[in-house]
Design a protein around this motif. Structure first.
Motif, PDB file in Angstrom:
ATOM      1  N   HIS A 195     -39.225 -67.249  17.008  1.00 63.41           N
ATOM      2  CA  HIS A 195     -39.024 -68.428  17.241  1.00 63.41           C
ATOM      3  C   HIS A 195     -37.652 -69.083  17.610  1.00 63.41           C
ATOM      4  N   MET A 196     -36.739 -68.352  16.711  1.00 65.46           N
ATOM      5  CA  MET A 196     -35.091 -68.537  16.815  1.00 65.46           C
ATOM      6  C   MET A 196     -34.769 -68.178  18.247  1.00 65.46           C
ATOM      7  N   LEU A 197     -35.110 -67.064  18.620  1.00 60.75           N
ATOM      8  CA  LEU A 197     -34.740 -66.189  19.750  1.00 60.75           C
ATOM      9  C   LEU A 197     -35.198 -67.375  21.108  1.00 60.75           C
ATOM     10  N   ASP A 198     -36.527 -67.926  20.900  1.00 62.10           N
ATOM     11  CA  ASP A 198     -36.911 -68.723  22.034  1.00 62.10           C
ATOM     12  C   ASP A 198     -35.933 -69.892  22.093  1.00 62.10           C
ATOM     13  N   LEU A 199     -35.840 -70.689  20.895  1.00 56.85           N
ATOM     14  CA  LEU A 199     -34.807 -71.778  20.709  1.00 56.85           C
ATOM     15  C   LEU A 199     -33.383 -71.406  21.462  1.00 56.85           C
ATOM     16  N   LEU A 200     -32.724 -70.316  21.182  1.00 59.71           N
ATOM     17  CA  LEU A 200     -31.498 -69.789  21.912  1.00 59.71           C
ATOM     18  C   LEU A 200     -31.657 -69.815  23.291  1.00 59.71           C
ATOM     19  N   MET A 201     -32.890 -69.212  23.685  1.00 59.04           N
ATOM     20  CA  MET A 201     -32.861 -69.248  25.295  1.00 59.04           C
ATOM     21  C   MET A 201     -33.412 -70.621  25.761  1.00 59.04           C
ATOM     22  N   PHE A 202     -33.914 -71.267  25.141  1.00 57.69           N
ATOM     23  CA  PHE A 202     -34.273 -72.756  25.767  1.00 57.69           C
ATOM     24  C   PHE A 202     -32.883 -73.467  25.842  1.00 57.69           C
ATOM     25  N   PHE A 203     -32.172 -73.481  24.693  1.00 61.98           N
ATOM     26  CA  PHE A 203     -30.715 -74.169  24.857  1.00 61.98           C
ATOM     27  C   PHE A 203     -29.618 -73.509  25.904  1.00 61.98           C
ATOM     28  N   GLY A 204     -29.779 -72.041  25.539  1.00 64.02           N
ATOM     29  CA  GLY A 204     -28.478 -71.538  26.128  1.00 64.02           C
ATOM     30  C   GLY A 204     -29.002 -70.690  27.592  1.00 64.02           C
ATOM     31  N   GLY A 205     -30.060 -70.554  27.851  1.00 63.28           N
ATOM     32  CA  GLY A 205     -30.264 -69.734  29.205  1.00 63.28           C
ATOM     33  C   GLY A 205     -30.599 -68.204  29.033  1.00 63.28           C
ATOM     34  N   GLU A 206     -30.378 -67.613  29.895  1.00 68.56           N
ATOM     35  CA  GLU A 206     -30.596 -66.168  29.854  1.00 68.56           C
ATOM     36  C   GLU A 206     -29.501 -65.432  28.984  1.00 68.56           C
ATOM     37  N   ILE A 207     -30.176 -64.384  28.086  1.00 67.74           N
ATOM     38  CA  ILE A 207     -29.222 -63.568  27.248  1.00 67.74           C
ATOM     39  C   ILE A 207     -28.885 -62.342  27.971  1.00 67.74           C
ATOM     40  N   ALA A 208     -27.662 -62.203  27.981  1.00 60.87           N
ATOM     41  CA  ALA A 208     -27.023 -60.864  28.673  1.00 60.87           C
ATOM     42  C   ALA A 208     -27.056 -59.986  27.566  1.00 60.87           C
ATOM     43  N   GLU A 209     -26.384 -60.141  26.496  1.00 63.17           N
ATOM     44  CA  GLU A 209     -26.557 -58.983  25.492  1.00 63.17           C
ATOM     45  C   GLU A 209     -26.925 -59.404  24.010  1.00 63.17           C
ATOM     46  N   ILE A 210     -27.647 -58.596  23.119  1.00 60.15           N
ATOM     47  CA  ILE A 210     -27.805 -58.945  21.716  1.00 60.15           C
ATOM     48  C   ILE A 210     -27.582 -57.758  21.047  1.00 60.15           C
ATOM     49  N   SER A 211     -27.260 -58.249  19.917  1.00 61.07           N
ATOM     50  CA  SER A 211     -26.983 -56.996  18.540  1.00 61.07           C
ATOM     51  C   SER A 211     -27.351 -57.812  17.451  1.00 61.07           C
ATOM     52  N   GLY A 212     -27.792 -56.992  16.272  1.00 62.45           N
ATOM     53  CA  GLY A 212     -28.087 -57.699  15.190  1.00 62.45           C
ATOM     54  C   GLY A 212     -28.435 -56.621  13.984  1.00 62.45           C
ATOM     55  N   ASN A 213     -29.080 -57.072  13.102  1.00 68.28           N
ATOM     56  CA  ASN A 213     -29.308 -56.353  11.931  1.00 68.28           C
ATOM     57  C   ASN A 213     -30.714 -56.745  11.229  1.00 68.28           C
ATOM     58  N   ILE A 214     -31.522 -55.768  10.807  1.00 68.85           N
ATOM     59  CA  ILE A 214     -32.678 -56.012   9.901  1.00 68.85           C
ATOM     60  C   ILE A 214     -32.517 -55.315   8.326  1.00 68.85           C
ATOM     61  N   ASP A 215     -32.847 -55.754   7.525  1.00 69.89           N
ATOM     62  CA  ASP A 215     -32.619 -55.326   6.234  1.00 69.89           C
ATOM     63  C   ASP A 215     -33.829 -55.728   5.218  1.00 69.89           C
ATOM     64  N   ASN A 216     -33.677 -55.060   3.937  1.00 74.82           N
ATOM     65  CA  ASN A 216     -34.519 -55.768   3.036  1.00 74.82           C
ATOM     66  C   ASN A 216     -33.550 -55.855   1.675  1.00 74.82           C
TER      67      ASN A 216
END
Length: 334
Positions: A195-216
């Motif tokens: 959902h948050m990625l959809d909002l980022l693209m809705f506001f900011g347009g196309e995404i050229a790069e992404i990086s991040g983390n997943i954890d417990n």
């Protein structure tokens, strides 16, 4: 993968009401989706499918559906125009493809599939069979979200510097399919981050790069209880999201910073029919704030209903779902 929007040639249907079938009978379907669908004058629930006949019968009786099934193929043969797929994530792939082959328009829950390869095949099946596929990304339909997008487009706050979205809840591990990786594909990222990625693209347009983390961070299970990511937009600026299953108290806020001002949206993410607030701060002007209640699910369904009845592509497309999964996969592999 490239996709082109085009008017598709469809068989003639009764235009008085869009006849729906629903597949998957979870809590959200029962408490939110179907009560909302019932209030739409141009839609009607016809058929219910669940792998459990008892559950299918219960939902069918509660919402006055004509048919109920525990056989998906028989369900698709019933007199329906469109299918809402609310089943386990691992079921989306085959259910979408079979619905497309049966000539049904499709509204699918997020995420679209377990991986981008499956998602691409789903898009091609829909295109081949001349049906439209949409995703249940409800937040972009909130009036305050739409207003913020308009302000961005008009450069009211100037060139975008950064956009931040947050979606945090407390959801301890249990027997829900979301905690079984082979059924869900992942945890907080796949469930909330989409959902948050959809909002980022809705506001900011196309995404050229992404990086991040997943954890417990707090809860130990097969899937992540925390995820974050940083994106670089093709046009201007950066975006950030963080999501979690492990916070009992949280501030789920959207912040949009521009060269000449800032926009904030509060009490919208993770809330249903709440009084949300839009705050605008511009250089040299007094702060402005607006409040608005909205049923995001109803607003999305009205758009989908109108598009499906006219055999046109809805605002949210299957390609949006494919692109979203592709971005989440980039976060997961880092």
């Amino acid at each position: 993968m490239e996709t082109k929007s085009k008017k598709r040639i469809m068989p003639k249907r009764d235009r008085s009401k869009l006849k729906w079938g629903v597949a998957g009978c979870g809590k959200y379907l029962e408490t939110t989706f179907l009560p909302t669908l019932q209030n739409l004058k141009k839609s009607r629930l016809i058929s219910v499918y669940s792998s459990s006949m008892d559950r299918a019968m219960f939902i069918s009786n509660k919402f006055n559906a004509i048919n109920h099934f525990n056989d998906y193929d028989e369900f698709l043969k019933s007199d329906i125009d469109a299918v809402y797929i609310a089943s386990k994530n691992s079921d989306h792939f085959l259910q979408v493809i079979k619905a497309a082959e049966a000539g049904k328009h499709i509204l699918c829950e997020k995420p679209l599939a377990l991986n981008s390869k499956e998602a691409e095949k789903m898009l091609r099946a829909c295109e081949k069979n001349n049906v439209y596929l949409s995703m249940n990304y409800v937040y972009r339909f909130h009036p305050l979200v739409i207003k913020a997008k308009e302000l961005i487009a008009k450069l009211v706050i100037g060139k975008i510097v950064s956009i931040s979205t947050n979606f945090n809840i407390d959801f301890p591990p249990n027997d829900n399919f979301r905690f079984k990786k082979e059924l869900s594909g992942g945890g907080a990222l796949r469930d909330l981050g989409t959902h948050m990625l959809d909002l980022l693209m809705f506001f900011g347009g196309e995404i050229a790069e992404i990086s991040g983390n997943i954890d417990n961070v707090i809860y130990k299970s097969e899937v992540d209880d925390f995820a974050n990511g940083i994106v670089r937009f093709t046009k201007s600026g950066y975006g950030y999201f963080n999501v979690s299953y492990n916070t009992k108290k949280h501030f789920n806020r959207i912040e949009i910073l521009g060269q000449n001002g800032a926009i904030g949206i509060d009490n919208m993410v993770g809330r249903r029919n709440a009084s949300s607030r839009l705050t605008i701060e511009l250089s040299g002007e007094a702060k402005k704030a607006f409040r608005k209640k909205a049923n995001n699910q109803a607003l999305l369904l009205k758009d989908v209903q109108k598009a499906f009845k006219a055999n046109k592509e809805p605002q949210v497309t299957g390609f949006d779902g494919f692109n979203n999964i592709r971005l989440m996969e980039e976060v997961e592999k880092k």
